[in-house]
Motif scaffolding. Structure first.
Motif, PDB file in Angstrom:
ATOM      1  N   THR A 369       0.816  -1.215   0.000  1.00  0.00           N
ATOM      2  CA  THR A 369       0.000   0.000   0.000  1.00  0.00           C
ATOM      3  C   THR A 369       0.851   1.268   0.000  1.00  0.00           C
ATOM      4  OG1 THR A 369      -0.104   0.001   2.418  1.00  0.00           O
ATOM      5  CG2 THR A 369      -1.827  -1.207   1.260  1.00  0.00           C
ATOM      6  N   LYS A 370       0.167   2.408  -0.117  1.00  0.00           N
ATOM      7  CA  LYS A 370       0.786   3.746  -0.013  1.00  0.00           C
ATOM      8  C   LYS A 370       1.920   3.947  -1.006  1.00  0.00           C
ATOM      9  CE  LYS A 370      -0.543   3.989   4.849  1.00  0.00           C
ATOM     10  NZ  LYS A 370      -0.162   4.349   6.232  1.00  0.00           N
ATOM     11  N   VAL A 371       1.723   3.427  -2.223  1.00  0.00           N
ATOM     12  CA  VAL A 371       2.763   3.565  -3.251  1.00  0.00           C
ATOM     13  C   VAL A 371       2.987   5.030  -3.617  1.00  0.00           C
ATOM     14  CG1 VAL A 371       2.508   1.268  -4.248  1.00  0.00           C
ATOM     15  CG2 VAL A 371       0.990   3.112  -5.004  1.00  0.00           C
ATOM     16  N   ASP A 372       1.961   5.859  -3.465  1.00  0.00           N
ATOM     17  CA  ASP A 372       2.103   7.280  -3.785  1.00  0.00           C
ATOM     18  C   ASP A 372       3.032   7.985  -2.810  1.00  0.00           C
ATOM     19  OD1 ASP A 372       0.027   6.633  -1.946  1.00  0.00           O
ATOM     20  OD2 ASP A 372      -0.729   8.691  -2.058  1.00  0.00           O
ATOM     21  N   GLU A 373       3.084   7.498  -1.566  1.00  0.00           N
ATOM     22  CA  GLU A 373       3.985   8.088  -0.575  1.00  0.00           C
ATOM     23  C   GLU A 373       5.414   7.592  -0.755  1.00  0.00           C
ATOM     24  OE1 GLU A 373       2.527   7.687   3.408  1.00  0.00           O
ATOM     25  OE2 GLU A 373       0.454   8.083   2.821  1.00  0.00           O
ATOM     26  N   ALA A 374       5.573   6.465  -1.449  1.00  0.00           N
ATOM     27  CA  ALA A 374       6.900   5.876  -1.624  1.00  0.00           C
ATOM     28  C   ALA A 374       7.640   6.446  -2.828  1.00  0.00           C
ATOM     29  CB  ALA A 374       6.780   4.357  -1.767  1.00  0.00           C
ATOM     30  N   CYS A 375       6.904   6.876  -3.863  1.00  0.00           N
ATOM     31  CA  CYS A 375       7.552   7.319  -5.107  1.00  0.00           C
ATOM     32  C   CYS A 375       6.917   8.630  -5.577  1.00  0.00           C
ATOM     33  CB  CYS A 375       7.402   6.250  -6.194  1.00  0.00           C
ATOM     34  SG  CYS A 375       8.052   6.731  -7.799  1.00  0.00           S
ATOM     35  N   PRO A 376       7.705   9.695  -5.736  1.00  0.00           N
ATOM     36  CA  PRO A 376       7.132  10.997  -6.144  1.00  0.00           C
ATOM     37  C   PRO A 376       6.503  10.971  -7.533  1.00  0.00           C
ATOM     38  CG  PRO A 376       9.557  11.056  -6.142  1.00  0.00           C
ATOM     39  CD  PRO A 376       9.153   9.782  -5.473  1.00  0.00           C
ATOM     40  N   HIS A 377       7.042  10.154  -8.458  1.00  0.00           N
ATOM     41  CA  HIS A 377       6.446  10.068  -9.794  1.00  0.00           C
ATOM     42  C   HIS A 377       5.052   9.444  -9.720  1.00  0.00           C
ATOM     43  CE1 HIS A 377       9.995  11.386 -11.921  1.00  0.00           C
ATOM     44  NE2 HIS A 377      10.738  10.497 -11.293  1.00  0.00           N
ATOM     45  N   VAL A 378       4.911   8.427  -8.862  1.00  0.00           N
ATOM     46  CA  VAL A 378       3.606   7.774  -8.701  1.00  0.00           C
ATOM     47  C   VAL A 378       2.643   8.700  -7.955  1.00  0.00           C
ATOM     48  CG1 VAL A 378       2.411   5.806  -7.675  1.00  0.00           C
ATOM     49  CG2 VAL A 378       4.604   5.470  -8.811  1.00  0.00           C
ATOM     50  N   GLU A 379       3.166   9.486  -7.021  1.00  0.00           N
ATOM     51  CA  GLU A 379       2.324  10.449  -6.311  1.00  0.00           C
ATOM     52  C   GLU A 379       1.736  11.467  -7.289  1.00  0.00           C
ATOM     53  OE1 GLU A 379       2.516  13.337  -2.384  1.00  0.00           O
ATOM     54  OE2 GLU A 379       4.344  12.986  -3.544  1.00  0.00           O
ATOM     55  N   LYS A 380       2.547  11.873  -8.267  1.00  0.00           N
ATOM     56  CA  LYS A 380       2.090  12.839  -9.262  1.00  0.00           C
ATOM     57  C   LYS A 380       1.095  12.222 -10.229  1.00  0.00           C
ATOM     58  CE  LYS A 380       3.884  16.176 -12.624  1.00  0.00           C
ATOM     59  NZ  LYS A 380       5.108  16.704 -13.278  1.00  0.00           N
ATOM     60  N   ASP A 381       1.319  10.945 -10.586  1.00  0.00           N
ATOM     61  CA  ASP A 381       0.451  10.270 -11.556  1.00  0.00           C
ATOM     62  C   ASP A 381       0.486   8.772 -11.282  1.00  0.00           C
ATOM     63  OD1 ASP A 381      -0.990   9.309 -13.670  1.00  0.00           O
ATOM     64  OD2 ASP A 381       0.339  10.060 -15.229  1.00  0.00           O
ATOM     65  N   TYR A 383      -0.707   6.468 -12.809  1.00  0.00           N
ATOM     66  CA  TYR A 383      -0.499   5.696 -14.043  1.00  0.00           C
ATOM     67  C   TYR A 383       0.957   5.227 -14.168  1.00  0.00           C
ATOM     68  CZ  TYR A 383      -0.943   4.459 -18.992  1.00  0.00           C
ATOM     69  OH  TYR A 383      -0.976   3.780 -20.181  1.00  0.00           O
ATOM     70  N   GLN A 384       1.874   5.901 -13.458  1.00  0.00           N
ATOM     71  CA  GLN A 384       3.297   5.575 -13.545  1.00  0.00           C
ATOM     72  C   GLN A 384       3.678   4.318 -12.765  1.00  0.00           C
ATOM     73  OE1 GLN A 384       5.136   7.483 -15.405  1.00  0.00           O
ATOM     74  NE2 GLN A 384       3.919   9.336 -15.604  1.00  0.00           N
ATOM     75  N   ILE A 385       2.755   3.722 -12.045  1.00  0.00           N
ATOM     76  CA  ILE A 385       3.109   2.703 -11.058  1.00  0.00           C
ATOM     77  C   ILE A 385       3.906   1.543 -11.643  1.00  0.00           C
ATOM     78  CG2 ILE A 385       0.885   1.478 -11.266  1.00  0.00           C
ATOM     79  CD1 ILE A 385       1.097   1.058  -8.168  1.00  0.00           C
ATOM     80  N   TYR A 386       3.514   1.037 -12.812  1.00  0.00           N
ATOM     81  CA  TYR A 386       4.250  -0.078 -13.408  1.00  0.00           C
ATOM     82  C   TYR A 386       5.309   0.389 -14.411  1.00  0.00           C
ATOM     83  CZ  TYR A 386       1.294  -3.444 -11.062  1.00  0.00           C
ATOM     84  OH  TYR A 386       0.669  -4.209 -10.089  1.00  0.00           O
ATOM     85  N   LEU A 387       5.593   1.704 -14.380  1.00  0.00           N
ATOM     86  CA  LEU A 387       6.718   2.254 -15.113  1.00  0.00           C
ATOM     87  C   LEU A 387       7.819   2.690 -14.154  1.00  0.00           C
ATOM     88  CD1 LEU A 387       4.609   4.425 -17.550  1.00  0.00           C
ATOM     89  CD2 LEU A 387       5.977   2.444 -18.222  1.00  0.00           C
ATOM     90  N   SER A 388       7.502   2.685 -12.853  1.00  0.00           N
ATOM     91  CA  SER A 388       8.445   3.147 -11.833  1.00  0.00           C
ATOM     92  C   SER A 388       9.418   2.038 -11.441  1.00  0.00           C
ATOM     93  CB  SER A 388       7.673   3.615 -10.590  1.00  0.00           C
ATOM     94  OG  SER A 388       8.558   3.832  -9.515  1.00  0.00           O
TER      95      SER A 388
END
Length: 451
Positions: A369-381, A383-388
């Motif tokens: 969970t909380k992938v947006d707090e772990a990665c700033p690119h994912v926090e911004k979008d 959609y980036q989750i499987y590109l990060s």
């Protein structure tokens, strides 16, 4: 014959911003670029092909006298090849209120014919034939109702064709490919929701899969239930108490069924929430209670006592729990932003729990969970989750530390501060739920008691 002024006039879309957004949600992280407008370029096949051939994926949007907005999408560009085009991504759509309702091409059927005429989908719908749309009954490519699709009004007032461009981002510019292929679109969301609705456990004695959530304090176990409940309710809900107060907010064993809508039928799974794991001895969930939960002995709303494990009464001790009452899948909920900070004591507790679960043959997976707090690119979008690449490293790290295969670690974002549902978030959550149901089926398949 169109005047020179009309041919050179700037192209302006008839779609509202909300309608454009809804159509982009159907297709994922895309932008729409208007290529052709019949009122400007003319209702001629030659004009259409001159503007739209060899442009890649396109979205056709038409408007009729009755106010209907409908059309079709194809991922295979026009080229006048004369071939019947196979395109599993193709669909027809029509706005029903604010939301576009779609009909995907039927399995095994061709999506359209790529000829020199105006666009047609499955030789069922012919667009802009002498200023009208022509519907032929009996086609097999698409299943739709003509009255619902366009009100049986064939006279068009406008036709637009858009090039569908995938939005470029940092990862695309560096030519990185997604390390998992999940389509974050509203079509995928709807298909996953339908899969959950129609799911039935492999054994007839079990009506609903029981999924146990285990994890450190504040990782998001209760929030996951709230998020899944929100998706099927249609808006963000907070039925289960969630949050972080230094110690576990959950003090009881809770079983949370989910309904298909506020007044809908119960869905075929139950999420079981537990007290959070804590470092200190005598605090948080007692490891001895896990065995009782797994074997179906602990009742709903049982209040945990960290200083003393659950003691079943004589009646429960003499009666073995049925398969319906047992746990069929275990999910470890881990905060992606705190994986590296997980204490040795919590990790040791999870290792002990895993050994107990392994001995019972119950499948396990990890919800990160909380992938947006772990990665700033994912926090911004999101959609980036499987590109990060950073999220990928975190998945590998939690896999190594907990001893769970990488394929069984699914990153998600629970609803926390949002007021409205978001498609990207919903698809990730529903994909995780789909994996839980699949693992439960593996359990039923291997369990001798399920035969």
């Amino acid at each position: 014959m169109q005047s020179a002024w009309a041919t050179q006039a700037p192209l302006t879309s008839n779609l509202t911003e909300e309608q454009r957004k809804q159509l982009c949600d159907l297709l994922g992280n895309v932008a729409l670029n208007l290529l052709y407008k019949a009122s400007v370029h003319g209702y001629r096949a030659s004009a259409f092909h001159r503007r739209c051939d060899n442009k890649g994926p396109t979205l056709l949007v038409v408007y009729n006298r009755s106010g209907y907005i409908f059309g079709g999408y194809t991922s295979v560009g026009y080229s006048q090849s004369g071939q019947k085009i196979i395109d599993r991504e193709a669909f027809l759509f029509s706005f029903q209120g604010k939301i576009p309702v779609y009909s995907k091409v039927n399995s095994g059927c061709y999506a359209r014919v790529d000829d020199a005429g105006m666009p047609n989908f499955g030789q069922q719908l012919y667009f802009i034939y002498e200023g009208e749309v022509v519907y032929k009954e009996g086609g097999k490519s698409y299943s739709f109702n003509a009255k619902r699709l366009y009100g049986n009004d064939t006279e068009l007032t406008e036709c637009e064709v858009y090039k569908v461009n995938e939005i470029r981002n940092f990862y695309m510019m560096t030519k990185e490919k997604p390390w998992r292929n999940i389509r974050l679109t509203s079509i995928q969301k709807n298909e996953l929701m339908e899969m959950v609705r129609s799911y039935k456990p492999l054994v007839t004695s079990v009506s609903r899969v029981r999924i146990l959530m285990i994890g450190p304090v504040g990782a998001g176990k209760s929030s996951f239930f709230n998020s899944i409940n929100s998706i099927f309710t249609g808006h963000v809900t907070n039925k289960a108490i969630s949050g972080y107060a230094g110690t576990s907010v959950t003090t009881q064993f809770r079983t949370y069924p989910v309904k298909d809508g506020r007044q809908g039928k119960p869905l075929p799974f139950v999420l079981c929430d537990t007290m959070g794991l804590e470092e200190q001895s005598g605090a948080g969930l007692d490891i001895e209670d896990i065995s009782s939960i797994l074997q179906g002995h602990i009742p709903n709303r049982y209040k945990f006592d960290p200083s003393a494990p659950f003691q079943p009464d004589e009646q429960n001790m003499s009666r073995p729990a049925s398969l319906q009452e047992k746990i069929h899948c275990v999910v470890y909920v881990i905060d992606a932003s705190k994986i590296s900070l997980m204490s040795d004591k919590v990790e040791e507790k999870i290792a002990v729990i895993r050994r107990e679960i392994n001995s019972l043959g119950i499948p396990q997976m990890v919800l990160m969970t909380k992938v947006d707090e772990a990665c700033p690119h994912v926090e911004k979008d999101l959609y980036q989750i499987y590109l990060s690449s950073y999220i990928k490293l975190k998945v590998q790290e939690v896999s190594s530390r907990l001893g769970v295969p990488v394929s069984c670690v699914l990153p998600v974002k629970n609803y926390s501060q949002e007021l409205e549902l978001e498609t990207n978030c919903d698809v990730l959550l529903l994909s995780a739920l789909q994996q839980m149901l699949r693992l439960a089926d593996d359990y039923f398949d291997d369990d001798d008691d399920a035969i």
